[in-house]
Enzyme design. Sequence first.
Site, PDB file in Angstrom:
ATOM      1  N   GLY A 284     -17.749   3.082  12.854  1.00 43.45           N
ATOM      2  CA  GLY A 284     -17.593   1.641  12.632  1.00 43.45           C
ATOM      3  C   GLY A 284     -16.135   1.248  12.774  1.00 43.45           C
ATOM      4  N   HIS A 285     -15.252   2.021  12.116  1.00 46.39           N
ATOM      5  CA  HIS A 285     -13.819   1.746  12.234  1.00 46.39           C
ATOM      6  C   HIS A 285     -13.351   1.935  13.680  1.00 46.39           C
ATOM      7  CE1 HIS A 285     -13.956   3.153   7.878  1.00 46.39           C
ATOM      8  NE2 HIS A 285     -13.437   1.948   7.771  1.00 46.39           N
TER       9      HIS A 285
ATOM     10  N   GLN B 296      -8.814  -3.669  -5.836  1.00 43.19           N
ATOM     11  CA  GLN B 296     -10.144  -4.192  -5.483  1.00 43.19           C
ATOM     12  C   GLN B 296     -11.273  -3.333  -6.076  1.00 43.19           C
ATOM     13  OE1 GLN B 296      -9.541  -3.747  -1.043  1.00 43.19           O
ATOM     14  NE2 GLN B 296     -11.668  -3.080  -1.078  1.00 43.19           N
TER      15      GLN B 296
ATOM     16  N   GLY C 244     -15.362  -5.850  10.058  1.00 45.57           N
ATOM     17  CA  GLY C 244     -16.754  -5.521  10.368  1.00 45.57           C
ATOM     18  C   GLY C 244     -17.724  -6.451   9.650  1.00 45.57           C
TER      19      GLY C 244
ATOM     20  N   GLN D  98     -17.101 -10.273   2.588  1.00 44.94           N
ATOM     21  CA  GLN D  98     -15.656 -10.111   2.796  1.00 44.94           C
ATOM     22  C   GLN D  98     -15.209 -10.857   4.045  1.00 44.94           C
ATOM     23  OE1 GLN D  98     -13.341  -6.312   2.253  1.00 44.94           O
ATOM     24  NE2 GLN D  98     -13.591  -6.151   4.452  1.00 44.94           N
TER      25      GLN D  98
ATOM     26  N   SER E 279     -20.752   3.945   6.806  1.00 46.01           N
ATOM     27  CA  SER E 279     -19.935   3.597   5.647  1.00 46.01           C
ATOM     28  C   SER E 279     -19.168   4.838   5.218  1.00 46.01           C
ATOM     29  CB  SER E 279     -20.839   3.133   4.497  1.00 46.01           C
ATOM     30  OG  SER E 279     -20.134   3.181   3.273  1.00 46.01           O
ATOM     31  N   SER E 280     -17.953   4.644   4.747  1.00 43.81           N
ATOM     32  CA  SER E 280     -17.190   5.791   4.233  1.00 43.81           C
ATOM     33  C   SER E 280     -17.922   6.405   3.054  1.00 43.81           C
ATOM     34  CB  SER E 280     -15.795   5.341   3.800  1.00 43.81           C
ATOM     35  OG  SER E 280     -15.144   4.733   4.888  1.00 43.81           O
TER      36      SER E 280
HETATM   37  O1  PAF Z   1     -13.085  -3.393   4.109  1.00 43.95           O
HETATM   38  C1  PAF Z   1     -12.201  -2.645   3.642  1.00 43.95           C
HETATM   39  O2  PAF Z   1     -12.095  -1.472   3.994  1.00 43.95           O
HETATM   40  C2  PAF Z   1     -11.239  -3.193   2.605  1.00 43.95           C
HETATM   41  O3  PAF Z   1     -11.876  -4.097   1.755  1.00 43.95           O
HETATM   42  C3  PAF Z   1      -9.977  -3.821   3.223  1.00 43.95           C
HETATM   43  C4  PAF Z   1     -10.294  -5.012   4.090  1.00 43.95           C
HETATM   44  C5  PAF Z   1      -9.255  -2.762   4.049  1.00 43.95           C
HETATM   45  C6  PAF Z   1      -9.018  -4.285   2.134  1.00 43.95           C
HETATM   46  O4  PAF Z   1      -8.625  -3.243   1.299  1.00 43.95           O
END
Ligand code: PAF
Length: 285
Positions: A38-39, A63, A148, A154, A186-187
């Site tokens: 995904g990344h 977060q 994504g 988000q 997903s991680s």
């Molecule tokens: O989606 C993420 O991996 C995180 O929420 C982000 C956007 C890198 C902010 O820490």
Amino acid sequence: MNVKLIETIQEMLRFTKDAKHRNLSIGYVPTMGALHEGHVSLMKAAVAQNDIAVMTIFVNPIQFGPNEDYEKYPRTLEADLEKAEAAGILAVFFPSAHELTENIYSFVDINELQNNLCGVKRPGHFRGVCTIVSKFFNIIQPDNAYFGKKDIQQLYIIKQMVKDLNFPVNIVPCEIVRESDGLAMSSRNRYLSANERKDALIISQSIKKAITLQQNGETSPQIIINCVREEIAKVPSAKIDYISIVNEQMQDVDTVENKNILALAVYIGKTRLIDNHIIGEKLCF
Ligand code: PAF
């Protein structure tokens, strides 16, 4: 390795200043590392669409809630740098929490869009996301930033924040990337045992079933949500955190229509996974 690892804000600011001075457009991919395909798709888009592409790897403490997985979140810098390099990323900003988030007194928050879904289930989460993303936007000054669609709330929150605070950056939404069997990348998939990995398939399968129902003419959110609920109930290790159908303001809808979002968060064992589908878009799994 060609990819440049930058670990201090001062050095990153120097890099940005130099790129601006040379009139280079900057593509930016924010991540918390533990990179997956995904990344990689975000990185490739950033590389293709800009003169240079920069990525951040930062497991952002502000977060995560007190009982969440900040400590155990996977940290895999060496493998991440290899993926960044292979995708053509020029620089990876990997700051310390000490420099970036300790002793800060100013935060960026958003109303409305966080009063549902993960915003309610993870109090303070989006304040932490908006604050860190704002900081990165200020330090990196990207032309385009890549997010994504898996983290759909988000994405909408960041778009609104950019509009409200006039950040001169274009937000580029990127498609969810799935494993061949449908599981959204997903991680956190790394936390799953072999059995849980099989169980986790119920998430995408239940979306598929519900969307088929919707495509056959069902417009009641409750009926579609119940369809997802019944599917997930078949898997004992799965525990629903939420299932909702919302509009682009992240409000529950009365009648399902195009652009609404079927969004869910489900625990498989102790691992909380999220997934979604935008109504009207093609189901690719
Ligand atoms: O989606 C993420 O991996 C995180 O929420 C982000 C956007 C890198 C902010 O820490």
